[in-house]
Each structure stands twice: as C-alpha cells, then as structure tokens.
Design a protein around this motif. Structure first.
Motif, mmCIF file in Angstrom:
data_model
loop_
_atom_site.group_PDB
_atom_site.id
_atom_site.type_symbol
_atom_site.label_atom_id
_atom_site.label_comp_id
_atom_site.label_asym_id
_atom_site.label_seq_id
_atom_site.Cartn_x
_atom_site.Cartn_y
_atom_site.Cartn_z
ATOM 1 N N GLU A 193 -7.338 8.956 -8.610
ATOM 2 C CA GLU A 193 -8.767 8.567 -8.400
ATOM 3 C C GLU A 193 -8.676 7.521 -7.375
ATOM 4 O OE1 GLU A 193 -11.799 9.293 -9.981
ATOM 5 O OE2 GLU A 193 -11.134 10.712 -11.470
ATOM 6 N N PHE A 194 -9.796 7.290 -6.697
ATOM 7 C CA PHE A 194 -9.820 5.877 -5.654
ATOM 8 C C PHE A 194 -10.882 4.928 -6.151
ATOM 9 C CE2 PHE A 194 -11.576 3.867 -2.116
ATOM 10 C CZ PHE A 194 -10.122 3.227 -1.592
ATOM 11 N N ILE A 195 -10.776 3.853 -6.187
ATOM 12 C CA ILE A 195 -11.859 3.118 -6.155
ATOM 13 C C ILE A 195 -11.788 1.669 -5.098
ATOM 14 C CG2 ILE A 195 -10.903 1.749 -8.269
ATOM 15 C CD1 ILE A 195 -13.946 0.986 -8.939
ATOM 16 N N GLY A 196 -13.014 1.704 -4.354
ATOM 17 C CA GLY A 196 -12.913 0.491 -3.410
ATOM 18 C C GLY A 196 -14.252 -0.121 -3.386
ATOM 19 N N THR A 197 -14.260 -1.146 -2.523
ATOM 20 C CA THR A 197 -15.661 -1.823 -2.300
ATOM 21 C C THR A 197 -15.689 -2.225 -0.812
ATOM 22 O OG1 THR A 197 -16.602 -3.703 -3.121
ATOM 23 C CG2 THR A 197 -14.463 -4.110 -2.978
ATOM 24 N N LYS A 198 -16.643 -2.724 -0.362
ATOM 25 C CA LYS A 198 -16.955 -3.155 0.732
ATOM 26 C C LYS A 198 -16.070 -4.377 1.119
ATOM 27 C CE LYS A 198 -21.293 -5.823 0.518
ATOM 28 N NZ LYS A 198 -21.307 -6.084 -0.781
ATOM 29 N N LEU A 214 0.761 12.192 -15.144
ATOM 30 C CA LEU A 214 -0.265 11.077 -15.437
ATOM 31 C C LEU A 214 -1.310 11.148 -14.865
ATOM 32 C CD1 LEU A 214 2.595 8.434 -16.095
ATOM 33 C CD2 LEU A 214 1.386 9.931 -17.870
ATOM 34 N N LYS A 215 -2.426 10.577 -15.285
ATOM 35 C CA LYS A 215 -3.731 10.347 -14.417
ATOM 36 C C LYS A 215 -4.008 9.137 -14.011
ATOM 37 C CE LYS A 215 -8.525 11.319 -15.176
ATOM 38 N NZ LYS A 215 -9.568 11.180 -15.886
ATOM 39 N N VAL A 216 -3.769 9.019 -12.509
ATOM 40 C CA VAL A 216 -3.545 7.730 -12.020
ATOM 41 C C VAL A 216 -4.800 7.337 -10.956
ATOM 42 C CG1 VAL A 216 -2.161 6.607 -10.343
ATOM 43 C CG2 VAL A 216 -1.159 8.204 -11.741
ATOM 44 N N MET A 217 -5.322 5.974 -11.540
ATOM 45 C CA MET A 217 -6.302 5.569 -10.380
ATOM 46 C C MET A 217 -5.678 4.403 -9.640
ATOM 47 S SD MET A 217 -9.963 3.645 -11.582
ATOM 48 C CE MET A 217 -10.816 5.308 -12.104
ATOM 49 N N VAL A 218 -6.198 4.514 -8.329
ATOM 50 C CA VAL A 218 -5.608 3.278 -7.387
ATOM 51 C C VAL A 218 -6.889 2.422 -7.068
ATOM 52 C CG1 VAL A 218 -3.489 4.309 -6.827
ATOM 53 C CG2 VAL A 218 -5.618 4.519 -5.494
ATOM 54 N N ALA A 219 -7.061 1.217 -6.799
ATOM 55 C CA ALA A 219 -7.783 0.243 -6.657
ATOM 56 C C ALA A 219 -7.501 -0.431 -5.341
ATOM 57 C CB ALA A 219 -8.176 -0.628 -7.604
ATOM 58 N N ALA A 220 -8.534 -0.524 -4.364
ATOM 59 C CA ALA A 220 -8.060 -1.287 -2.969
ATOM 60 C C ALA A 220 -8.530 -2.779 -3.211
ATOM 61 C CB ALA A 220 -9.039 -0.430 -2.078
ATOM 62 N N THR A 233 0.790 -1.190 0.076
ATOM 63 C CA THR A 233 -0.035 0.231 -0.128
ATOM 64 C C THR A 233 0.839 1.218 0.066
ATOM 65 O OG1 THR A 233 -1.747 -1.350 1.194
ATOM 66 C CG2 THR A 233 -1.908 1.053 1.268
ATOM 67 N N THR A 234 1.920 1.387 0.807
ATOM 68 C CA THR A 234 2.736 2.483 1.120
ATOM 69 C C THR A 234 3.229 2.717 -0.398
ATOM 70 O OG1 THR A 234 3.015 1.741 3.222
ATOM 71 C CG2 THR A 234 4.394 3.313 2.148
ATOM 72 N N THR A 235 3.897 1.613 -0.905
ATOM 73 C CA THR A 235 4.644 1.712 -2.326
ATOM 74 C C THR A 235 4.054 2.263 -3.371
ATOM 75 O OG1 THR A 235 6.066 -0.082 -1.400
ATOM 76 C CG2 THR A 235 6.163 0.313 -4.074
ATOM 77 N N ILE A 236 2.446 1.689 -3.200
ATOM 78 C CA ILE A 236 1.518 2.196 -4.307
ATOM 79 C C ILE A 236 1.242 3.670 -4.316
ATOM 80 C CG2 ILE A 236 -0.883 2.191 -5.098
ATOM 81 C CD1 ILE A 236 -0.935 -0.838 -4.384
ATOM 82 N N GLY A 237 1.142 4.313 -2.984
ATOM 83 C CA GLY A 237 1.075 5.517 -2.731
ATOM 84 C C GLY A 237 2.312 6.463 -3.386
ATOM 85 N N GLN A 278 -6.035 3.166 4.328
ATOM 86 C CA GLN A 278 -4.494 3.447 3.888
ATOM 87 C C GLN A 278 -4.490 3.845 2.608
ATOM 88 O OE1 GLN A 278 -3.281 4.574 7.021
ATOM 89 N NE2 GLN A 278 -1.438 4.534 5.662
ATOM 90 N N LEU A 279 -4.948 3.261 1.662
ATOM 91 C CA LEU A 279 -5.102 3.332 0.158
ATOM 92 C C LEU A 279 -5.723 4.615 -0.334
ATOM 93 C CD1 LEU A 279 -3.415 2.337 -2.271
ATOM 94 C CD2 LEU A 279 -5.586 1.210 -2.892
#
Ligand code: GDP
Length: 299
Positions: free
Chosen positions: A155-160, A127-133, A112-116, A144-145
């Motif tokens: 951009e962030f995308i997560g789920t339950k 660049l336009k970045v999206m991260v997915a949990a 997670t830290t490295t993705i950040g 954290q993400l």
C-alpha cells in the motif's frame, strides 16, 4: 557476498597491497607498527580498532619477521570482534499492529531504495506492508517510493509536495491501523543543509507517532552510504540523537572504496547492523554477516 567481496576487494586489495609493501623484509618494530596503525586509520577503521590490531600483532610477533598474512589474519579477527555483537537479524515485534519502521538518513544514502527492498522482503514473507512518502520535499522521492510500492505490492500513502511530513506520518499510521497492515514503513527527508529544520521535522514525526502508540516508531533504521567514509560517523551521531536510531543499514557496498567506517561506527555506537545494500535491484539487500565483512575488509 560475492558482490560485497568484489566491492570491498577494491578497498582491501589496496590495503593488502600497502600492508604487503610495509612488511617486506622488515622485522616488526615500533616504526612498522606505527605505519600499520596509520594505514588502518586511513582505511577508516577507527583509532581504537587500529590500535587493537597493532597491539595484538606486537604481542605476537614483536622483533620477529611478519608476513602480510599475519597482519590480515589478526585484522580480520579484531574486526570480527567489533562486528559480531552488532550483526543481528532484523526482528520485528508483530504484536504492534502496525509495526512502524521509520527510515532516516542523509539524502542520497539509499533510504527510498532500501525501503523498497525491505518492503519486498516483508511482503514476500506474507506480511501486509504500507509505505509512506514522508520525504515531502522531493517529488522524485515520492515518485520513486510509489514505484517501489507498486513493484512490491505494498500500500502507498503520500501527500502533496511540501506538505507537513509529521501530518502524513500520523495519517499513514491511522490508515495502516484501519487497513490492518502488519508493517508501516515511513520514508523521511534528510536535508543536512538545514539541520535545525530537519531535526524539528524528525522530532515532530516521532512525537506524533507516539500519540497513537507510545512505543512507536518501533524500529528506527538509518541508512549509511558506504562511499561517504568518515562523514558517516557524524551522521549516526546526529540522527541517533534526533530520531532515536536503533538499527543501521549500510548501502552501496557493491561499488565502494570504503567499508571500514562501519567498524568505527560499530565500535563507537554498538547499534545493530541489520542489512547491507549491494546494488540497486530489489534483491540487493543482504543480511549483515560479521565474519564475511571482516574478511572482505582485511583481504
Ligand atoms: P535517498 O535519497 O536516501 O532516498 O536515496 P535513494 O534510495 O534515492 O538512493 C540514492 C541512489 O543510490 C539511487 O540512485 C539508488 O539507486 C542508489 N542506491 C541505493 N542503494 C544502493 C546500493 O546498495 N548499491 C548501489 N550501487 N546503489 C544504491
């Protein structure tokens, strides 16, 4: 590099001290060579590299006086030979839109830290970045993400919690396509306690991404925690088989007692090493430099 050196110098001063002790008032003989080889293997360098160091040393100075400096010079040179071919800059093929980066590794190794940190570098480059949990098992990983996404303007995308990770990966890919993101970085779970489940989940993620683009995921990065030593070798084996890892990042080199394992891993797997983590901050991700790393290990 200073932080890397400070971290690794704990290994190397230890190693250098032992090497120096080994070579006081001794001519180079079989016993000394064997002792040196043992030391290098204990430092996680791997049998192959350890033997290469002792062979080279033996060829140069058998029966003669040897100093600690002779040994560290030869060590640094041999380690550099192993690391040079794997020290590569991360190049992302941006003709894929998005370029999908899957990040895998055992929990706690710094995914997670490295993705950040990566997201910060990439969005910093425009660049336009999206991260997915995709680690849907741990609430903390998702939170954290999200924090990293906010901090880096991604951009962030997560789920339950507990939702299907492959489903999320698929949804993230579609959204990233719609939003014309350049890069999609997907976090994953790394629970080694349940290996069968973990493998099935990672395989499924890779499979569903491939449905949207046969080349996806385009980059599969594995994080390795430098403080785990020998275990890291086995981790690469597992994740490479399951997820098709094609690049490595070694984290926690700021505080480690061991960096030698990266030499053994590189000798065996020859996977590119793109970055090293040298702290918990957003800027603490540095390109991997073979010579600097070799010098830092050898002392
Ligand atoms: P994950 O479970 O693989 O996602 O790992 P995390 O990203 O949550 O990292 C686990 C812990 O290691 C966190 O406390 C991070 O702040 C810390 N960490 C990650 N990378 C580094 C690094 O390069 N240096 C140091 N000192 N800590 C790190």
């Amino acid at each position: 590099f200073q932080r890397l050196k400070a971290g690794l110098s704990r290994t190397s001063s230890h190693l250098t001290g032992q090497i120096a002790a080994l070579f006081t008032k001794r001519k180079l003989d079989e016993e000394t060579l064997q002792d040196l080889e043992d030391l290098l293997i204990q430092a996680d360098l791997g049998v192959e590299t350890a033997m290469r160091v002792t062979d080279t040393l033996s060829a140069e100075r058998y029966g003669k006086d040897v100093t600690g400096e002779d040994v560290t010079r030869i060590m640094a040179a041999e380690i550099t030979k192993v690391l040079k071919p794997v020290a590569k800059p991360l190049e992302l093929d941006l003709s894929h839109k998005p370029h999908v980066i899957l990040v895998v590794g055992v929990n706690g190794t710094g995914k997670t830290t490295t993705i950040g940190k990566l997201a910060a570098k990439l969005s910093g480059a425009g660049l336009k970045v999206m991260v997915a949990a995709g680690d849907t098992f741990r609430a903390a990983a998702i939170e954290q993400l999200k924090i990293w996404a906010d901090r880096t303007g991604s951009e962030f995308i997560g789920t339950k919690l507990g939702a299907d990770a492959a489903g999320l990966a698929y949804e993230a890919f579609k959204q990233a396509q719609e939003k014309k993101s350049d890069i999609l970085i997907i976090d994953t779970a790394g629970r080694l306690q349940n290996k069968t489940e973990l493998m099935a989940e990672l395989e499924k993620i890779v499979r569903v991404l491939g449905k949207l683009d046969p080349d996806a995921p385009h980059t599969v990065l594995q994080t390795l925690d430098a403080t785990t030593g020998q275990n890291a070798l086995q981790q690469v084996e597992i994740f490479r088989n399951v997820a098709g890892v094609n690049g490595l990042i070694m984290t926690k080199l700021d505080g480690t007692a061991r960096g030698g394992i990266l030499v053994a891993i590189s000798a065996k797997h020859k996977l590119p090493v793109y970055f090293i983590g040298v702290g918990e901050g957003v800027d603490d991700l540095e390109p991997f430099e073979a010579e600097e790393f070799a010098e830092a290990i050898a002392g």
